[in-house]
Design a protein around this motif. Structure first.
Motif, mmCIF file in Angstrom:
data_model
loop_
_atom_site.group_PDB
_atom_site.id
_atom_site.type_symbol
_atom_site.label_atom_id
_atom_site.label_comp_id
_atom_site.label_asym_id
_atom_site.label_seq_id
_atom_site.Cartn_x
_atom_site.Cartn_y
_atom_site.Cartn_z
ATOM 1 N N PRO A 23 0.423 -1.160 -0.163
ATOM 2 C CA PRO A 23 -0.365 0.119 0.310
ATOM 3 C C PRO A 23 1.071 1.232 0.198
ATOM 4 O O PRO A 23 2.223 1.086 0.276
ATOM 5 C CB PRO A 23 -0.819 -0.456 1.313
ATOM 6 N N THR A 26 -3.985 5.627 0.929
ATOM 7 C CA THR A 26 -4.657 4.623 1.564
ATOM 8 C C THR A 26 -6.046 6.058 1.972
ATOM 9 O O THR A 26 -5.153 6.874 2.761
ATOM 10 C CB THR A 26 -4.726 4.140 2.912
ATOM 11 N N GLU A 37 -7.332 2.176 -1.212
ATOM 12 C CA GLU A 37 -6.418 1.551 -0.761
ATOM 13 C C GLU A 37 -5.588 1.625 -2.654
ATOM 14 O O GLU A 37 -6.389 0.493 -3.166
ATOM 15 C CB GLU A 37 -6.090 0.633 -0.212
ATOM 16 N N VAL A 223 -1.849 7.628 5.423
ATOM 17 C CA VAL A 223 -3.775 7.209 5.110
ATOM 18 C C VAL A 223 -4.152 8.474 5.712
ATOM 19 O O VAL A 223 -3.653 9.325 6.125
ATOM 20 C CB VAL A 223 -4.007 5.803 6.763
ATOM 21 N N GLU A 243 -5.551 0.634 10.729
ATOM 22 C CA GLU A 243 -5.048 0.412 9.588
ATOM 23 C C GLU A 243 -3.045 0.057 9.445
ATOM 24 O O GLU A 243 -2.706 0.482 8.758
ATOM 25 C CB GLU A 243 -4.690 1.775 9.122
#
Length: 254
Positions: A23, A26, A37, A223, A243
């Motif tokens: 990732p 996000t 994401e 995030v 997360e």
């Protein structure tokens, strides 16, 4: 970081080579319940398509000024890296009347009409959706970008020592963005490969650094939380746990 990582686009290329599946960005919008994401590979693909659109259809060249009238959003992060890839100067919250082209969300369309150059509108709908009806005088990003090429090569080399970003009245070169992002990560005590939660807007260097550049430079991810103030304390704590947040951005400077 190595000697070849002189611009934010270089950092993204290195992240793609190292681990494309992890990732990178996000995004939450707590006004709509949206969560998106993007892996490094998916984010880089959006950047490549956007850079091809910027360089090709919009005929933007290194040194051109782009007024970026967008909130903290995953698509804003894409545009910032696309500008870096082409060598276009991203003026965050810039004056459209003095820009060569403008990119705006729904709240910035009226101001964006002052630009005499190309105008691009983003609906900022879930999953990158298009406008039900494109705003008059604007190209709809969600219509124009999906058909662009998945690989990008600039027509001209991007000079890392040229201005790449303007935010809060301050100009930063590509190399300056990278150096300052790394310094921010170090000064803040971010762990290795941090998972950073940021609820900061993108209208200041602090917001851009914690919300994109510092996590990217440190080999981590972000995030990005919009309208985070609508989330209760318990839900916020649950999100951080799910997360796997390892670093929380500080509140915006007063």
């Amino acid at each position: 970081m190595n000697a070849t990582e002189r611009t934010p686009a270089d950092l993204l290329s290195s992240a793609l080579a190292a681990d494309p599946a992890r990732p990178l960005v996000t995004f939450y919008d707590d006004a709509t319940g949206e969560r998106v994401e993007l892996s490094v590979a998916t984010f880089a693909n959006w950047v490549a398509k956007t850079a091809n659109y910027l360089q090709g259809d919009l005929a933007a060249a290194p040194g051109d000024r782009l007024a970026l009238l967008l909130p903290a959003h995953w698509q804003t992060a894409v545009w910032l890296l696309a500008c870096s890839s082409v060598g276009v100067v991203a003026e965050v919250g810039g004056d459209p009347a003095g820009a060569d082209l403008v990119v705006a969300g729904p709240d910035g369309l009226d101001a964006a009409r002052a630009c005499s150059g190309e105008r691009v509108a983003l609906a900022l709908r879930p999953l990158g959706g298009r406008f039900p009806q494109p705003p008059a005088g604007f190209a709809d990003y969600a219509v124009e970008v999906p058909g662009q090429g998945d690989r990008f090569a600039p027509f001209a080399p991007v000079d890392p020592d040229e201005v790449a970003l303007v935010v809060g009245g301050e100009e930063l070169t590509g190399a300056g963005i990278v150096a300052r992002a790394l310094a921010d990560a170090d000064a803040a005590g971010m762990p290795a490969a941090p998972r950073v939660r940021s609820a900061l807007p993108y209208d200041s260097w602090q917001g851009l650094s914690y919300g994109l550049y510092a996590p990217l430079a440190a080999g981590g991810s972000v995030v990005l939380c919009r309208h985070h103030d609508r989330l209760g304390a318990e839900a916020a704590a649950d999100r951080e746990a799910s997360e796997k947040i390892t670093f929380r951005a500080p509140p915006a400077a007063s």
